[in-house]
Design an enzyme around this catalytic site. Structure first.
Site, PDB file in Angstrom:
ATOM      1  N   SER A 199       0.833  -1.194   0.000  1.00  0.00           N
ATOM      2  CA  SER A 199       0.000   0.000   0.000  1.00  0.00           C
ATOM      3  C   SER A 199       0.869   1.245   0.000  1.00  0.00           C
ATOM      4  CB  SER A 199      -0.908   0.020   1.240  1.00  0.00           C
ATOM      5  OG  SER A 199      -1.560   1.266   1.382  1.00  0.00           O
ATOM      6  N   TYR A 240      -2.414  -0.195  10.598  1.00  0.00           N
ATOM      7  CA  TYR A 240      -2.403  -0.572   9.185  1.00  0.00           C
ATOM      8  C   TYR A 240      -1.118  -0.109   8.504  1.00  0.00           C
ATOM      9  CZ  TYR A 240      -3.824  -0.662   4.256  1.00  0.00           C
ATOM     10  OH  TYR A 240      -3.881  -0.881   2.909  1.00  0.00           O
TER      11      TYR A 240
END
Length: 700
Positions: free
Chosen positions: A577, A590
């Site tokens: 990501s 995250y």
């Protein structure tokens, strides 16, 4: 007798009501599909059918006789009307004046296009003369195991006469072609009472003057042969009885999962291969029998079988009564090398001055006593079909050895078919393999938007794909959709929790048995969470770390083990990501897990390089469409963080990007394909951002 040739008699499926409204060509297709739908009648892609039909000549308007015959390639069980070649019969008869004798028969194939009726683009096959010159309106040619068991017997002529009398004739072995067509014509003319003919080591021709009678004749002759074989063999143990025990099913799969990647690595030097495992009763009976060591080296008899399974199988040195799998695996290198040397020697013994160059010298069929049969080919469908052909050969050997002495094709005859210049021309016309042909990929998180899009991208390039996901309902939907578009051979799926090392190991073992190994890992399983750090629970923190860090470690560790066992390199692609490089508010768990994921990839790139294992990362950003992590709380949380609603979040991300474009699952799939394919063969340890531009994520 296992897999008895008459376990179920062939029953007529002909429907008079359905056929009543059909044209003669449509009845031919109907008959062909019925025959080809039952593998007891003929093997996949084998056999051919024909009808001589009166048509209107498009130029003269006159009635002309036209041969409709299955064209080159194709399968009578699944073909459509476009699978038939159409040729003027008067021109086919005129070809006889061009024939210069056996030494020149191959040149007759070049004349067939001059006989084409109706500008039909379907090429006529080498078997066309065998249909054209039989003086009957309808002709079937099939490769029933029961018939070939007789045809491959040392005394096949006497057996044919004993079973059929004058009803069915017999012709000695002759390579398919123009000369054999003339032989068959002569037999049919000289024996008008005959309903067909057995071709030694090849198959059966039957004929009649209407479509239904031809179909029923074919079934009746096959049933008669099978009935005779069953009566004659009785309860006699097949292949001389068992000499080795058959291992339990789970143990057989475990052994196959260990052997297949090792074999695959040894035979995939020039081109990656895909494997197939078969342990049906007929296979187990043969590989455990007393006659395995004498029959297997003889190879197959029918040309259709032989072209799919090579000159002979490789019998793996494994003793199921005293299994030592480590020793068997250690001995594979020599066994494969010896087979290659033997194949090269066969080529040198039999080659002609104009023979094509030596082809892939590796075995196609690997027989493992007590375990089953492994086949390898350039794609999964061919590997599976090759196994089916060898099962046909097993059935033939069982029948022939029970009533006579089985004989394979003489070595020179086998070579002359395998390296036939016409066969070589057919191979040269085949399309170039796709970029991922022969490759096997595992995609975790395969039911989500990015995972499914990646799997589809791989499948379009010829790869086989194993989808893994924790969501079983979504996984089934994704699997069924992809299998429907690309074929069941190409796709497998398995539920998997990436944090459970036992589940991970099981999926890799399943993949080894289903496809033979692995070449590409796309680690894509994911979750997302959003909360200020003071509201982030330990459970939430650990969940992110378990899935996005530990999970990626576990699937990568198993991939490295598989890559090392194969020894042909591999590609790992992490779908990480932008947040692994650029901090984001209210997402510390995250972002940190994604950063760990990226650094893990760097470490793996270092470890894998000497083994040709490349590890790279694709960083998406804001891929909302089709993504399951953007459902529920995460979507609500991110919308709240940025002060917008659900509908406005994608637009907000688009405007935030430098390029002002939305990022879609297909965009990520394209990046993953780049790193998985040979386009990036010299890249490892790299990061590709697919985020429409974000300055904070620039790598430095």
């Amino acid at each position: 007798m296992t897999d008895s040739l008459t376990a179920n008699r062939l029953e007529s499926l002909w429907d008079d009501a359905k056929a009543a409204s059909m044209t003669e060509p449509q009845k031919l297709l109907y008959r062909s599909n019925l025959l080809g739908s039952d593998k007891r009648v003929t093997n996949y892609g084998g056999g051919n059918t024909s009808a001589k039909v009166m048509e209107t000549d498009p130029l003269t308007g006159e009635a002309v006789e036209v041969l409709w015959v299955k064209g080159s390639g194709g399968d009578i069980g699944s073909m459509g009307m476009d699978g038939f070649a159409t040729l003027y019969m008067d021109r086919l008869r005129a070809l006889k004046g061009k024939y210069r004798g056996l030494a020149h028969e191959d040149e007759m194939v070049a004349y067939l296009p001059h006989c084409t009726f109706g500008l039909n683009p379907r090429a006529a096959s080498i078997d066309t003369p065998l249909h054209a010159y039989v003086p009957r309106k309808h002709v079937d040619h099939v490769h029933s195991d029961a018939i070939i068991a007789i045809a491959a017997s040392a005394d096949s002529r006497d057996l044919t006469r004993r079973i059929f009398g004058d009803e069915i004739g017999w012709l000695p072995w002759k390579k398919p072609g123009y000369e054999l067509g003339l032989w068959l014509e002569r037999f049919a003319v000289e024996n008008p009472q005959a309903r067909g003919c057995v071709l030694e080591s090849h198959g059966l021709f039957t004929w009649a003057d209407n479509a239904k009678d031809c179909y029923l004749t074919t079934l009746a002759i096959i049933n008669k042969a099978a009935d005779w074989l069953d009566r004659t063999t009785g309860d006699k143990p097949a292949f001389g009885g068992a000499a080795r025990p058959t291992l339990p099913p789970a143990q057989r799969r475990d052994i196959a999962a260990r052997l297949m990647p090792a074999i695959r690595g040894l035979i995939s030097g020039d081109r990656h291969k895909v494997g197939h495992f078969d342990d049906r009763p007929a296979v187990l009976e043969f590989v455990g029998s007393r006659m395995l060591d004498t029959l297997a080296p003889l190879g197959t008899s029918c040309p259709d079988h032989f072209l799919r399974t090579k000159i002979r199988p490789l019998v793996v040195d494994f003793d199921p009564a005293d299994p030592d799998l480590d020793a068997t695996v250690a001995g594979l290198d020599k066994a494969v090398a010896d087979y290659r040397d033997g194949y090269a020697a066969y080529y040198d013994r039999c080659k002609h001055p104009d023979s094509p160059a030596l082809r892939d010298p590796n075995a196609v069929v690997y027989l493992v006593p007590g375990v089953g049969m492994i086949t390898f080919a350039g794609d999964k469908a061919t590997a599976r079909i090759s196994a089916e052909f060898y099962v046909n050969a097993i059935n033939v050997m069982r029948g022939a050895s029970a009533v006579s002495t089985y004989q394979g094709l003489p070595e020179q005859e086998a070579f002359d078919i395998e390296y036939w210049l016409l066969e070589e021309a057919k191979l040269q016309r085949m399309p170039k393999p796709k970029s991922l042909a022969g490759r096997v990929a595992l995609v975790t998180g395969g039911a989500g938007g990015i995972g499914a899009a990646t799997a589809e991208r791989f499948l379009r390039e010829g790869a086989c794909v194993m989808l893994a996901d924790i969501d079983e309902a979504a996984l089934k939907t994704a699997h069924d959709g992809l299998a429907g578009r690309f074929g069941r051979d190409m796709v497998r799926s398995a539920p998997m929790n990436v944090t459970d090392e036992h589940q991970v190991a099981r999926v890799y073992a399943d993949m080894a048995v289903e496809f033979g190994g692995i070449d590409i890992l796309v680690s894509n399983a994911g979750i997302a969470s959003s909360a200020p750090v003071e509201d982030t629970s330990l459970a939430l923190w650990n969940k992110n770390m378990d899935i996005l860090s530990t999970g990626y470690f576990l699937v990568s560790r198993e991939a490295f083990r598989a890559f090392r066992a194969q020894g042909i390199g591999g590609a790992v692609v992490f779908v990480a990501s932008k947040n692994g490089l650029a901090a984001s508010p209210n997402a510390s768990a995250y972002c940190t897990a994604k950063a760990a994921e990226i650094h893990l990839a760097r470490c793996l790139a270092l470890e894998g390089a000497e083994g040709g294992i490349r590890v790279n990362v694709v960083n998406p950003d804001a891929v909302l469409r089709g993504s399951r992590i953007w459902e529920g709380e995460w979507l609500d949380q991110r919308a709240s963080t940025y002060g917008t609603d659900k509908e406005g979040l994608e637009e907000m991300y688009r405007k935030r990007s430098m390029l002002k474009r939305s990022v879609l699952p297909e965009d990520i799939a394209e990046g993953v394909y780049f790193f998985a394919s040979d386009l990036s063969a010299k890249s490892t340890g790299n990061i590709l951002n697919v985020d429409a531009g974000n300055v904070q994520a620039f790598t430095r």
